[in-house]
Design an enzyme around this catalytic site. Structure first.
Site, PDB file in Angstrom:
ATOM      1  N   THR A   1       0.856  -1.194   0.000  1.00 53.66           N
ATOM      2  CA  THR A   1       0.000   0.000   0.000  1.00 53.66           C
ATOM      3  C   THR A   1       0.893   1.245   0.000  1.00 53.66           C
ATOM      4  OG1 THR A   1      -1.701  -1.183   1.191  1.00 53.66           O
ATOM      5  CG2 THR A   1      -1.809   1.220   1.277  1.00 53.66           C
TER       6      THR A   1
ATOM      7  N   PHE B   1     -19.689  -4.637   6.898  1.00 51.94           N
ATOM      8  CA  PHE B   1     -18.998  -3.532   7.583  1.00 51.94           C
ATOM      9  C   PHE B   1     -19.952  -2.562   8.272  1.00 51.94           C
ATOM     10  CE2 PHE B   1     -15.379  -5.403   5.883  1.00 51.94           C
ATOM     11  CZ  PHE B   1     -14.314  -4.959   6.636  1.00 51.94           C
TER      12      PHE B   1
ATOM     13  N   ALA C   1     -21.296  -2.581  14.716  1.00 54.93           N
ATOM     14  CA  ALA C   1     -20.837  -1.611  15.713  1.00 54.93           C
ATOM     15  C   ALA C   1     -20.093  -2.353  16.816  1.00 54.93           C
ATOM     16  CB  ALA C   1     -22.052  -0.894  16.281  1.00 54.93           C
TER      17      ALA C   1
ATOM     18  N   CYS D   1      -4.034  -1.995   9.035  1.00 56.19           N
ATOM     19  CA  CYS D   1      -4.341  -1.349   7.755  1.00 56.19           C
ATOM     20  C   CYS D   1      -5.252  -0.133   7.887  1.00 56.19           C
ATOM     21  CB  CYS D   1      -4.965  -2.361   6.818  1.00 56.19           C
ATOM     22  SG  CYS D   1      -3.920  -3.800   6.619  1.00 56.19           S
TER      23      CYS D   1
ATOM     24  N   LYS E   1      -3.734   2.813   9.883  1.00 55.91           N
ATOM     25  CA  LYS E   1      -2.528   3.336   9.209  1.00 55.91           C
ATOM     26  C   LYS E   1      -2.907   4.080   7.926  1.00 55.91           C
ATOM     27  CE  LYS E   1      -0.002   0.275   6.738  1.00 55.91           C
ATOM     28  NZ  LYS E   1       0.282   0.595   5.350  1.00 55.91           N
TER      29      LYS E   1
END
Ligand code: UGA
Length: 432
Positions: free
Chosen positions: A122, A249, A252, A260, A263
């Site tokens: 990345t 996603f 909660a 990842c 960062k």
């Protein structure tokens, strides 16, 4: 095809093993002598379901080899994947030194043979161009941006059956070569998306920012739910069934951790600063994520007027289930703060408890080797990671072990009604 992968972290190892599974001859190179020795002996240094078996299979088939010899890795292969770490520096910017070290090694060892260099690490937008400048008088070295989207805990499945492949390329022959190598991994050719390198680099950060934003938005709703008698699990179900939103996603809890998402959000903020842009939404996503842990701690503090001398059990020290990775795991923040308040901590995690304990110098952190032993004399249990292992425990046995039956469920894995009926005092996140 002959492939070399530079870097044997999550991305490098999984990529190497997956290419070997597809029948390619793969060399994985790393400068860490101990790690390469371990890998060559068939031992995987990380806990990742299915990875060790895949590695061992292809060490045996001789499709996979490990080396510290960078020169050999450059000379012997046509495709050179860079998968080294790109950690955060103190100011949030990305440390690209390992990437450039590999580029320098490639330049000095490739001589004039044609090779394709693929950036899988990345890297901030613009890195492709910086590398291209270094390769300006090396027309035999082609370049491609190819960010990785695998998740820890399901990395092998993600690696073998990716939802899509992103390729940032500028010339047709490189595009063709990469499509050829990735075609067997995807269902449809349209799952390989070709674009310019800057967009490819940005896609990686944007994807992680989008995922983090969804989590933080749900976590912000938990605060409203608690004030308005709404239940975040129902809200998740309700909005996740809208096809425009989708169910993933939306969980909660204690917020995101790992190597990842945190960062990459810091890196995005730094990229924004470099361009005089104040990326307010990304900053708010980060802030909400941090606040979520503090608010959860407040619940524990509020329940016990004083924590000094109390034994608190933490289940789950890895940042998510099915991994031994504890980087930026919410449990670490909770342990650190509870220790400051004088609590004694007993931790249980199927993979990462010892690693977590070693981060704390305190004699007040103990590792338990059994789920129920971890609860002996505990004044409360804190669930910080939703390992399957924790989903259906023997609650009666738990109650017998605990001094007081109190559960702080940071991942909402239990049903509040059932658990209170069993005689526990229960705190979830965003629940009525
Ligand atoms: C993430 C991305 O999901 C991958 O696509 C990407 O390749 C990877 O980062 C990377 O950049 O290398 P990973 O960090 O392994 O993968 O794990 P995730 O599954 O994304 O989980 C991240 C954090 O979010 C975990 O702490 C998890 O507990 C939390 N999370 C996830 C939630 O709090 N709620 C959710 O609904 C989902």
């Amino acid at each position: 095809m002959k492939i070399s992968i530079f870097g044997t972290g999550y991305v490098g190892l999984v990529t190497g093993a997956c290419f070997a599974e597809m029948g390619h001859d793969v060399i994985c190179a790393d400068i860490d002598v101990e790690k390469i020795k371990l890998l060559s002996d068939g031992h995987c240094p990380i806990y990742e379901p299915g990875l060790q078996q895949l590695m061992q299979k292809h060490l045996l088939s001789q499709k996979l080899q490990f080396t510290t010899d960078t020169q050999k890795a450059v000379i012997n292969s046509d495709l050179l994947f860079i998968a080294v770490g790109t950690p955060s520096k103190d100011d949030g910017s990305v440390d690209l030194s390992s990437v450039f070290n590999v580029i320098d090694a490639i330049i000095s060892n490739a001589k004039n043979t044609e090779k394709t260099v693929i950036i899988k690490s990345t890297v901030p937008v613009g890195t492709y161009q910086q590398i291209k400048i270094r390769l300006v008088d090396k027309p035999h070295l082609k370049l491609c941006s190819n960010p990785e989207f695998l998740r820890e805990g399901s990395a092998v499945t993600d690696g073998l059956t990716p939802a899509r492949i992103i390729l940032g390329v500028e010339d047709f022959s490189t595009e063709k070569r990469l499509i050829e190598i990735y075609r067997p991994f995807v269902k449809h050719i349209s799952d390989i998306i070709v674009m310019d390198p800057a967009s490819s680099e940005m896609t990686k950060y944007a994807a992680n920012a989008m995922l983090a934003a969804r989590i933080s938005l749900m976590n912000e709703f938990t605060r409203l739910c608690e004030k308005t008698n709404a239940n975040i699990k129902m809200v998740e179900l309700g909005i996740g069934s809208d096809p425009r939103i989708g169910p993933q996603f939306l969980k909660a809890g204690l917020g995101y951790g790992g190597s990842c998402l945190p960062k990459d959000l810091r890196a995005l903020l730094e990229i924004g600063r470099q361009h005089n842009l104040n990326l307010k939404l990304i900053s708010a996503v980060e802030d909400t994520n941090h606040q979520q842990k503090i608010l959860f701690l407040e619940k524990i503090k509020k329940h016990f007027s004083a924590l000094a001398g109390l034994r608190i059990t933490i289940w789950g020290t890895s940042f998510k289930p099915d991994t031994d990775d504890i980087r930026e795991a919410p449990a670490l923040f909770l342990i650190q703060e509870l220790l400051k308040l004088g609590a004694h901590i007993s931790i249980f995690d199927p993979q990462s408890a010892e690693k977590a304990k070693n981060l704390f110098a305190s004699k007040n952190v103990e590792v338990a080797h059994d789920l129920y032993d971890s609860l002996t004399n505990a004044s409360a249990l804190v669930v910080a990671t939703e390992w399957d292992f924790f989903l259906e425990p023997d609650f009666d046995k738990m109650k017998r072990e605990m001094k007081t039956p109190v559960i702080f469920d940071g991942r909402n894995i239990y049903s509040s009604h059932n658990i209170t009926e069993l005689g526990f005092i229960y705190y979830g996140v965003g629940l009525t």
